[in-house]
Scaffold this motif. Structure first.
Motif, PDB file in Angstrom:
ATOM      1  N   ILE A   1       0.848  -1.191   0.000  1.00 54.42           N
ATOM      2  CA  ILE A   1       0.000   0.000   0.000  1.00 54.42           C
ATOM      3  C   ILE A   1       0.882   1.239   0.000  1.00 54.42           C
ATOM      4  N   LEU A   2       2.050   1.126   0.646  1.00 56.20           N
ATOM      5  CA  LEU A   2       3.039   2.208   0.710  1.00 56.20           C
ATOM      6  C   LEU A   2       4.391   1.668   0.284  1.00 56.20           C
ATOM      7  N   HIS A   3       5.116   2.451  -0.504  1.00 58.27           N
ATOM      8  CA  HIS A   3       6.475   2.087  -0.917  1.00 58.27           C
ATOM      9  C   HIS A   3       7.527   3.056  -0.407  1.00 58.27           C
ATOM     10  N   SER A   4       7.127   4.295  -0.204  1.00 57.24           N
ATOM     11  CA  SER A   4       8.078   5.345   0.184  1.00 57.24           C
ATOM     12  C   SER A   4       7.422   6.280   1.182  1.00 57.24           C
ATOM     13  N   PRO A   5       8.214   6.808   2.134  1.00 60.72           N
ATOM     14  CA  PRO A   5       7.659   7.822   3.034  1.00 60.72           C
ATOM     15  C   PRO A   5       7.133   9.054   2.309  1.00 60.72           C
ATOM     16  N   ALA A   6       7.542   9.236   1.050  1.00 58.81           N
ATOM     17  CA  ALA A   6       7.024  10.366   0.280  1.00 58.81           C
ATOM     18  C   ALA A   6       5.528  10.260   0.064  1.00 58.81           C
ATOM     19  N   GLN A   7       4.978   9.047   0.168  1.00 60.23           N
ATOM     20  CA  GLN A   7       3.545   8.864  -0.014  1.00 60.23           C
ATOM     21  C   GLN A   7       2.728   9.209   1.233  1.00 60.23           C
ATOM     22  N   ILE A   8       3.406   9.467   2.343  1.00 52.77           N
ATOM     23  CA  ILE A   8       2.660   9.864   3.547  1.00 52.77           C
ATOM     24  C   ILE A   8       2.089  11.271   3.378  1.00 52.77           C
ATOM     25  N   PRO A   9       2.901  12.288   3.099  1.00 55.71           N
ATOM     26  CA  PRO A   9       2.323  13.611   2.890  1.00 55.71           C
ATOM     27  C   PRO A   9       1.616  13.743   1.543  1.00 55.71           C
ATOM     28  N   ASP A  10       1.944  12.848   0.588  1.00 51.36           N
ATOM     29  CA  ASP A  10       1.348  12.939  -0.743  1.00 51.36           C
ATOM     30  C   ASP A  10       0.881  11.553  -1.191  1.00 51.36           C
TER      31      ASP A  10
ATOM     32  N   ALA B   1      -1.198  10.720  -3.224  1.00 49.81           N
ATOM     33  CA  ALA B   1      -1.552  10.642  -4.640  1.00 49.81           C
ATOM     34  C   ALA B   1      -0.418  10.093  -5.488  1.00 49.81           C
ATOM     35  N   LEU B   2       0.777   9.954  -4.928  1.00 58.18           N
ATOM     36  CA  LEU B   2       1.902   9.419  -5.698  1.00 58.18           C
ATOM     37  C   LEU B   2       1.599   7.989  -6.134  1.00 58.18           C
ATOM     38  N   VAL B   3       1.649   7.753  -7.427  1.00 57.83           N
ATOM     39  CA  VAL B   3       1.279   6.463  -8.004  1.00 57.83           C
ATOM     40  C   VAL B   3       2.525   5.621  -8.238  1.00 57.83           C
ATOM     41  N   PHE B   4       2.522   4.406  -7.712  1.00 58.04           N
ATOM     42  CA  PHE B   4       3.607   3.465  -7.946  1.00 58.04           C
ATOM     43  C   PHE B   4       3.402   2.791  -9.292  1.00 58.04           C
ATOM     44  N   SER B   5       4.502   2.556 -10.002  1.00 59.42           N
ATOM     45  CA  SER B   5       4.412   2.144 -11.400  1.00 59.42           C
ATOM     46  C   SER B   5       3.699   0.815 -11.607  1.00 59.42           C
ATOM     47  N   SER B   6       3.777  -0.103 -10.630  1.00 61.59           N
ATOM     48  CA  SER B   6       3.173  -1.419 -10.836  1.00 61.59           C
ATOM     49  C   SER B   6       1.798  -1.569 -10.179  1.00 61.59           C
ATOM     50  N   ASP B   7       1.193  -0.464  -9.732  1.00 58.43           N
ATOM     51  CA  ASP B   7      -0.191  -0.531  -9.252  1.00 58.43           C
ATOM     52  C   ASP B   7      -1.107  -0.913 -10.426  1.00 58.43           C
ATOM     53  N   VAL B   8      -1.803  -2.038 -10.311  1.00 58.39           N
ATOM     54  CA  VAL B   8      -2.652  -2.466 -11.420  1.00 58.39           C
ATOM     55  C   VAL B   8      -3.910  -1.615 -11.520  1.00 58.39           C
ATOM     56  N   ALA B   9      -4.340  -1.026 -10.406  1.00 56.94           N
ATOM     57  CA  ALA B   9      -5.519  -0.158 -10.390  1.00 56.94           C
ATOM     58  C   ALA B   9      -5.167   1.063  -9.538  1.00 56.94           C
ATOM     59  N   PRO B  10      -4.521   2.066 -10.133  1.00 56.94           N
ATOM     60  CA  PRO B  10      -4.002   3.198  -9.341  1.00 56.94           C
ATOM     61  C   PRO B  10      -5.052   3.926  -8.522  1.00 56.94           C
ATOM     62  N   ASP B  11      -6.252   4.134  -9.067  1.00 53.96           N
ATOM     63  CA  ASP B  11      -7.280   4.846  -8.310  1.00 53.96           C
ATOM     64  C   ASP B  11      -7.708   4.035  -7.096  1.00 53.96           C
ATOM     65  N   GLN B  12      -7.824   2.737  -7.258  1.00 54.78           N
ATOM     66  CA  GLN B  12      -8.194   1.866  -6.146  1.00 54.78           C
ATOM     67  C   GLN B  12      -7.086   1.841  -5.100  1.00 54.78           C
ATOM     68  N   ALA B  13      -5.831   1.778  -5.559  1.00 56.93           N
ATOM     69  CA  ALA B  13      -4.694   1.797  -4.639  1.00 56.93           C
ATOM     70  C   ALA B  13      -4.660   3.102  -3.854  1.00 56.93           C
ATOM     71  N   ARG B  14      -4.965   4.202  -4.499  1.00 56.85           N
ATOM     72  CA  ARG B  14      -4.993   5.509  -3.823  1.00 56.85           C
ATOM     73  C   ARG B  14      -6.095   5.542  -2.768  1.00 56.85           C
ATOM     74  N   ALA B  15      -7.267   5.009  -3.100  1.00 55.40           N
ATOM     75  CA  ALA B  15      -8.362   5.006  -2.138  1.00 55.40           C
ATOM     76  C   ALA B  15      -8.011   4.183  -0.904  1.00 55.40           C
ATOM     77  N   VAL B  16      -7.355   3.050  -1.109  1.00 52.96           N
ATOM     78  CA  VAL B  16      -6.907   2.226   0.014  1.00 52.96           C
ATOM     79  C   VAL B  16      -5.892   2.992   0.850  1.00 52.96           C
ATOM     80  N   ARG B  17      -4.935   3.638   0.193  1.00 56.87           N
ATOM     81  CA  ARG B  17      -3.906   4.394   0.905  1.00 56.87           C
ATOM     82  C   ARG B  17      -4.527   5.508   1.749  1.00 56.87           C
TER      83      ARG B  17
END
Length: 295
Positions: free
Chosen positions: A225-234, A236-252
């Protein structure tokens, strides 16, 4: 040597969750997070590389000994333009906990990307390369091996896909052994799985609570669900291998707003355990956890 996450521990009631390191990947950040301007996010790169820790989480709940994910395995490879990958310390990290492979009674996979399944068998194939030898058995041969059925079905029809599990080293040894769990299932007292699809279709998180109810805090093992601490304040940062980026963002977004929660983010460097506090729409990560003594 990059600044990596070391062995660390958090306690919930009488249950302990310990991060057991395996290795690291020093990645081209533009491959993992396309289009991100890292100059506006200082402090997240080391010598221009985005470093991800590889490891597993050991849960001791009563007499149960559970591993969440099986890291990257014994690999040492440079993938040109992508990453330098070096790992293989998981069994030594378990030995520092006084455990051998035969002591583990349960393995549960958050998902089946290659850096989470490397110790499934005694072969850890290099990324996108044939295995050097055929596996002779499961590393944790006495353990149940659990995952979501959606994850198994997804990768069973995509053998050889970049980043996925190797058919010979992972899927075949698990075939006939793997057991399926679904969201809400308890795999030990106080240890449940939660469906968190998005990064992969069958991605799971593992939630560890105090079965006695004395402590209200839980530990949320977040997988990818998280790969980098940069995704804590942001987030919306999309990881390249997310198969469903919008769904991954909602989970995050949902995970970052959980109350009374320690998040266990196994790819972070420095500390993998932390609490997230929110001020308005802003999130702040505060590392927690103790360094356990070797046994």
């Amino acid at each position: 040597m990059p600044h990596l996450a070391n062995r660390s521990r958090i306690t919930v009631g009488a249950t302990t969750i310990t991060y057991v390191p395996d290795g690291y990947g020093a990645h081209n950040p533009d491959v993992l997070f396309p289009g991100v301007d890292w100059t506006t996010r200082p402090g997240h790169l080391e010598d221009g590389r985005l470093v991800l820790s590889f490891g597993s989480f050991l849960i001791r709940a009563g007499d149960r000994k559970i591993l969440v994910d099986l890291a990257a395995g014994k690999i040492d490879v440079d993938v040109p333009g992508v990453a330098q990958l070096k790992s293989g310390a998981l069994l030594r990290s378990l030995a520092a906990e006084g455990l051998s492979a035969g002591d583990i009674d349960t393995v549960v996979y958050t998902h089946l990307h290659l850096d989470h399944v490397g110790w499934t068998s005694d072969v850890a194939p290099l990324p996108n390369a044939p295995a050097a030898k055929s596996p002779t058995g499961l590393t944790f041969g006495r353990a149940r091996h659990l995952m979501s059925e959606d994850e198994w079905q997804y990768w069973s029809t995509r053998t050889g896909e970049m980043g996925g599990p190797d058919a010979e080293a992972v899927l075949k040894p698990l075939d006939g052994v793997v057991e399926f769990v679904k969201s809400g299932d308890a795999i030990a007292p106080g240890v449940t799985v939660e469906a968190t699809p998005g990064h992969t279709p069958g991605h799971l998180a593992i939630v560890v609570s105090d079965p006695s109810g004395v402590s209200s805090e839980s530990v949320y093992i977040a997988g990818d669900i998280l790969h980098s601490p940069a995704q804590i304040p942001d987030p919306a940062l999309v990881f390249s291998s997310d198969v469903a980026p919008d769904q991954a963002r909602a989970v995050r977004d949902r995970v970052l707003k959980r109350p009374d929660t320690v998040i266990a983010a196994g790819h972070f460097t420095g500390g993998v355990f932390g609490r997230v506090t929110s001020v308005g729409d802003a999130h702040v990560w505060t590392p927690v956890g103790d360094v356990p003594p070797s046994r």
